[in-house]
Design a protein around this motif. Structure first.
Motif, PDB file in Angstrom:
ATOM      1  N   ARG A 228       8.626   3.715  -5.682  1.00  0.00           N
ATOM      2  CA  ARG A 228       8.043   2.339  -6.226  1.00  0.00           C
ATOM      3  C   ARG A 228       7.774   1.728  -4.860  1.00  0.00           C
ATOM      4  NH1 ARG A 228       6.091   0.196  -9.528  1.00  0.00           N
ATOM      5  NH2 ARG A 228       7.254  -1.690 -10.162  1.00  0.00           N
ATOM      6  N   SER A 229       8.551   1.761  -3.841  1.00  0.00           N
ATOM      7  CA  SER A 229       8.036   0.980  -2.731  1.00  0.00           C
ATOM      8  C   SER A 229       6.930   1.428  -2.372  1.00  0.00           C
ATOM      9  CB  SER A 229       9.214   1.042  -1.527  1.00  0.00           C
ATOM     10  OG  SER A 229      10.553   0.443  -2.282  1.00  0.00           O
ATOM     11  N   LEU A 230       6.490   2.495  -2.475  1.00  0.00           N
ATOM     12  CA  LEU A 230       5.338   2.983  -1.698  1.00  0.00           C
ATOM     13  C   LEU A 230       3.956   2.891  -2.843  1.00  0.00           C
ATOM     14  CD1 LEU A 230       6.490   6.493  -0.139  1.00  0.00           C
ATOM     15  CD2 LEU A 230       5.761   4.318   1.044  1.00  0.00           C
ATOM     16  N   GLY A 231       4.402   2.262  -3.812  1.00  0.00           N
ATOM     17  CA  GLY A 231       3.085   1.540  -4.735  1.00  0.00           C
ATOM     18  C   GLY A 231       3.058   2.541  -5.952  1.00  0.00           C
ATOM     19  N   VAL A 232       3.841   3.803  -6.214  1.00  0.00           N
ATOM     20  CA  VAL A 232       3.747   4.330  -7.378  1.00  0.00           C
ATOM     21  C   VAL A 232       4.046   3.348  -8.538  1.00  0.00           C
ATOM     22  CG1 VAL A 232       4.620   6.406  -8.868  1.00  0.00           C
ATOM     23  CG2 VAL A 232       4.250   6.395  -6.148  1.00  0.00           C
ATOM     24  N   ARG A 233       3.202   3.330  -9.576  1.00  0.00           N
ATOM     25  CA  ARG A 233       3.503   2.489 -10.963  1.00  0.00           C
ATOM     26  C   ARG A 233       4.770   2.962 -11.477  1.00  0.00           C
ATOM     27  NH1 ARG A 233      -2.204   2.971 -14.073  1.00  0.00           N
ATOM     28  NH2 ARG A 233      -1.182   4.856 -14.366  1.00  0.00           N
TER      29      ARG A 233
ATOM     30  N   GLU B 253       9.380  -7.658  -7.839  1.00  0.00           N
ATOM     31  CA  GLU B 253       7.908  -7.983  -7.971  1.00  0.00           C
ATOM     32  C   GLU B 253       7.265  -8.470  -6.783  1.00  0.00           C
ATOM     33  OE1 GLU B 253       8.060 -10.286 -11.563  1.00  0.00           O
ATOM     34  OE2 GLU B 253       8.162  -8.817 -12.724  1.00  0.00           O
ATOM     35  N   ILE B 254       8.081  -9.383  -6.000  1.00  0.00           N
ATOM     36  CA  ILE B 254       7.694  -9.924  -4.896  1.00  0.00           C
ATOM     37  C   ILE B 254       7.199  -8.978  -3.532  1.00  0.00           C
ATOM     38  CG2 ILE B 254       8.462 -11.509  -3.089  1.00  0.00           C
ATOM     39  CD1 ILE B 254      10.083 -13.328  -5.343  1.00  0.00           C
ATOM     40  N   LEU B 255       8.160  -8.214  -3.558  1.00  0.00           N
ATOM     41  CA  LEU B 255       8.232  -7.162  -2.677  1.00  0.00           C
ATOM     42  C   LEU B 255       6.925  -6.200  -2.894  1.00  0.00           C
ATOM     43  CD1 LEU B 255       9.505  -5.927   0.174  1.00  0.00           C
ATOM     44  CD2 LEU B 255      10.630  -4.410  -1.557  1.00  0.00           C
ATOM     45  N   CYS B 256       6.707  -5.763  -3.972  1.00  0.00           N
ATOM     46  CA  CYS B 256       5.779  -4.849  -4.459  1.00  0.00           C
ATOM     47  C   CYS B 256       4.370  -5.866  -4.171  1.00  0.00           C
ATOM     48  CB  CYS B 256       5.803  -4.428  -5.781  1.00  0.00           C
ATOM     49  SG  CYS B 256       7.078  -3.192  -6.119  1.00  0.00           S
ATOM     50  N   ALA B 257       4.278  -6.940  -4.702  1.00  0.00           N
ATOM     51  CA  ALA B 257       2.891  -7.750  -4.390  1.00  0.00           C
ATOM     52  C   ALA B 257       2.633  -7.950  -3.110  1.00  0.00           C
ATOM     53  CB  ALA B 257       3.240  -9.155  -4.958  1.00  0.00           C
ATOM     54  N   ILE B 258       3.635  -7.985  -2.285  1.00  0.00           N
ATOM     55  CA  ILE B 258       3.562  -7.948  -0.778  1.00  0.00           C
ATOM     56  C   ILE B 258       3.058  -6.704  -0.144  1.00  0.00           C
ATOM     57  CG2 ILE B 258       4.477  -8.434   1.656  1.00  0.00           C
ATOM     58  CD1 ILE B 258       6.283 -10.725   0.039  1.00  0.00           C
ATOM     59  N   LEU B 259       4.006  -5.686  -0.435  1.00  0.00           N
ATOM     60  CA  LEU B 259       3.567  -4.527  -0.090  1.00  0.00           C
ATOM     61  C   LEU B 259       2.243  -3.691  -0.359  1.00  0.00           C
ATOM     62  CD1 LEU B 259       6.907  -2.635  -0.208  1.00  0.00           C
ATOM     63  CD2 LEU B 259       5.892  -3.639   1.794  1.00  0.00           C
ATOM     64  N   ASP B 260       1.685  -4.285  -1.697  1.00  0.00           N
ATOM     65  CA  ASP B 260       0.400  -3.967  -2.299  1.00  0.00           C
ATOM     66  C   ASP B 260      -0.913  -4.346  -1.223  1.00  0.00           C
ATOM     67  OD1 ASP B 260       1.437  -2.556  -4.283  1.00  0.00           O
ATOM     68  OD2 ASP B 260       1.061  -3.873  -5.810  1.00  0.00           O
ATOM     69  N   GLU B 261      -0.430  -5.454  -0.363  1.00  0.00           N
ATOM     70  CA  GLU B 261      -1.669  -5.846   0.455  1.00  0.00           C
ATOM     71  C   GLU B 261      -1.579  -5.170   1.564  1.00  0.00           C
ATOM     72  OE1 GLU B 261      -2.126  -9.969   0.898  1.00  0.00           O
ATOM     73  OE2 GLU B 261      -1.009 -10.491  -0.944  1.00  0.00           O
ATOM     74  N   LEU B 262      -0.735  -4.270   1.987  1.00  0.00           N
ATOM     75  CA  LEU B 262      -1.020  -3.440   3.026  1.00  0.00           C
ATOM     76  C   LEU B 262      -1.750  -2.020   2.794  1.00  0.00           C
ATOM     77  CD1 LEU B 262       2.766  -3.537   4.366  1.00  0.00           C
ATOM     78  CD2 LEU B 262       0.825  -5.174   4.432  1.00  0.00           C
ATOM     79  N   ASP B 263      -2.456  -1.412   3.793  1.00  0.00           N
ATOM     80  CA  ASP B 263      -2.959  -0.131   3.408  1.00  0.00           C
ATOM     81  C   ASP B 263      -1.771   0.927   3.732  1.00  0.00           C
ATOM     82  OD1 ASP B 263      -2.495   0.737   6.218  1.00  0.00           O
ATOM     83  OD2 ASP B 263      -4.312  -0.495   6.692  1.00  0.00           O
ATOM     84  N   ASP B 264      -2.311   2.206   3.317  1.00  0.00           N
ATOM     85  CA  ASP B 264      -1.301   3.270   3.096  1.00  0.00           C
ATOM     86  C   ASP B 264      -0.358   3.435   4.418  1.00  0.00           C
ATOM     87  OD1 ASP B 264      -2.134   3.539   0.833  1.00  0.00           O
ATOM     88  OD2 ASP B 264      -2.955   5.514   0.716  1.00  0.00           O
ATOM     89  N   ASP B 265      -1.005   3.358   5.607  1.00  0.00           N
ATOM     90  CA  ASP B 265      -0.371   3.891   6.651  1.00  0.00           C
ATOM     91  C   ASP B 265       0.550   2.690   7.060  1.00  0.00           C
ATOM     92  OD1 ASP B 265      -1.846   6.065   7.062  1.00  0.00           O
ATOM     93  OD2 ASP B 265      -3.384   5.192   8.403  1.00  0.00           O
ATOM     94  N   LYS B 266       0.210   1.459   7.077  1.00  0.00           N
ATOM     95  CA  LYS B 266       1.070   0.524   7.312  1.00  0.00           C
ATOM     96  C   LYS B 266       2.199   0.481   6.330  1.00  0.00           C
ATOM     97  CE  LYS B 266      -2.277  -2.620   9.607  1.00  0.00           C
ATOM     98  NZ  LYS B 266      -3.529  -2.419   8.838  1.00  0.00           N
ATOM     99  N   ARG B 267       1.922   0.532   5.086  1.00  0.00           N
ATOM    100  CA  ARG B 267       3.005   0.657   4.138  1.00  0.00           C
ATOM    101  C   ARG B 267       4.178   1.632   4.323  1.00  0.00           C
ATOM    102  NH1 ARG B 267       1.676  -0.865  -2.169  1.00  0.00           N
ATOM    103  NH2 ARG B 267       4.028  -0.712  -2.946  1.00  0.00           N
TER     104      ARG B 267
END
Lengths: 190, 233
Positions: free
Chosen positions: A41-46, A124-138
């Motif tokens: 989830r933290s890595l952006g999987v729905r 939700e806040i964390l995901c919204a913030i992490l969604d703004e990073l590219d894959d490598d940084k995330r």
């Protein structure tokens, strides 16, 4: 968290699927399963894809178990697979939109919805913030800041030089800083 | 000694309010893990995988090419030595060395290994998820606007602040905008407590009965019963 049992395999330790020297996939599930699930989830999987991604992680682990070479830690090897699977799912999901499906099924849950609420808000806040990073940084940010891996293992997981991992972490922190600013300004103007 | 920087969650002297905000958000997430029931479900889903022997290590295709090249080279050199410069004191390469030494398979590029077709995994034996995926991927009409979290949080805040009227209004707003929201239980609990504080006991009891019929195992059932049993403050 109590250990998850495997009823059908409870007494088959001797017949455990082991390749010489390779770890047991059930032990990997027991030791890392919950972390992998959260990390996806933290890595952006729905949310609707996490179960499938989790399954795919273990299919890959199963397929590659015999090639595990102990050049790094088992954890970094497993998390590296997790990162790659997560990013494949993100790319795959890029063209589709997530829609609300069924009502959340009712289960006997010791947590109240209010506690879920706080968790969910933070998530939700964390995901919204992490969604703004590219894959490598995330990936670096999640592995180091959320999962607590030492940077050496982060670099092993991502198969990059240690210095590169440090650089990505520094860049990720700057990007997170900027994303927090944007999140707050959006919230304040609601 | 580790040169790792200090993690945000471990920072004592926070350099900025942004860092503090991020630290709090991360801390709230650190304890979040799937429930035991969820892990049991995942374990049963993966059971066919656990019962199957893992795939044997397979050499990468380029190892075969390398082996052929080494074998050819050794053969040519061997023939040359045999026919031209064979000397009794010079160690010979035994013919067995013509086969390429087995390279450790962990040197295979990991990405290429992941892209190989699964050789021994009975993926078909795993539960199919196609139907659910297809439903989730449907091009959808925009979902109705539903500030599930915001509305329920605001209602709860009003209730705690001693404003049951406002709490009830927000609960009604949530009911209108989020009829199938994930926080329906919380909304109902707030509405029932708000009704009690407003002295509308009969309405609270009716709503509580409906709640219990709909969510019999909710953790709120006990709290609602207690609230009904004690006089409103």
């Amino acid at each position: 968290m109590r250990a998850v049992s495997f009823p059908s395999l409870a007494s088959t330790d001797a017949a455990a699927p082991e390749v010489s020297g390779a770890p047991d996939i059930r032990a990997i599930f027991r030791d890392y399963g919950a972390f992998i699930y959260t990390m996806l989830r933290s890595l952006g999987v729905r949310a609707s894809d996490v179960d499938d991604a989790f399954q795919e992680v273990f299919v890959v682990i199963h397929r590659k178990l015999a090639t595990y070479g102990r050049r790094g830690t088992l954890r970094s090897w497993v998390y590296g697979i997790c990162v790659r699977v997560a990013f494949r799912f993100r790319r795959r999901a890029g063209a589709t939109r997530e829609i609300a499906t069924d009502e959340v099924p009712e289960t006997a849950d010791p947590m109240t919805p209010a506690e879920h609420l706080r968790e969910r808000q933070a998530r939700e806040i964390l995901c919204a913030i992490l969604d703004e990073l590219d894959d490598d940084k995330r990936a670096v940010f999640v592995l180091f800041e959320l999962e607590g891996l030492p940077m050496q293992e982060v670099a092993e997981s991502l198969q990059c030089p240690l210095q590169t991992a440090y650089s990505r972490l520094r860049a990720a922190r700057e990007a997170v800083d900027a994303a927090v600013d944007r999140h707050r300004s959006r919230r304040d103007f609601k | 000694m580790s040169r790792d920087p200090i993690r945000l969650v471990d920072l004592r002297d926070l350099p900025s309010s942004k860092a503090e905000f991020m630290r709090d958000v991360i801390r709230a997430q650190l304890t979040v893990r799937p429930s035991d029931e969820k892990m049991e479900e995942l374990a049963s889903r993966l059971a066919p995988l656990f019962e199957t022997a893992p795939a044997p290590a397979r050499p990468a295709p380029w190892l075969g090419v390398a082996a052929a090249a080494v074998a050819s080279a050794v053969l040519v050199v061997g023939i040359y030595w045999t026919t031209h410069e064979a000397k009794p004191d010079r160690p010979r390469h035994p013919s067995s060395t013509a086969s390429a030494p087995a390279q450790p398979v962990d040197r295979m590029p990991p990405h290429s290994a992941e892209l190989e077709p699964p050789p021994a995994v009975p993926v078909d034996a795993l539960p199919s998820v196609q139907a659910r995926r297809a439903r989730a991927a449907m091009p959808a009409s925009p979902p109705p606007r539903c500030d599930d979290v915001t509305l329920v949080d605001a209602a709860d805040t009003e209730l705690r602040a001693g404003n049951p009227d406002a709490a009830l209004a927000l609960a009604r707003e949530h009911e209108r905008r989020c009829p199938a929201g994930a926080l329906v239980q919380e909304r109902e609990r707030i509405a029932i407590e708000a009704l009690l504080r407003l002295g509308r006991v009969d309405q609270a009891r009716a709503r509580a009965r409906a709640f219990e019929a709909r969510f019999p195992s909710s953790p709120h059932v006990g709290r609602i019963r207690e609230a009904l049993d004690r006089p409103p403050r």
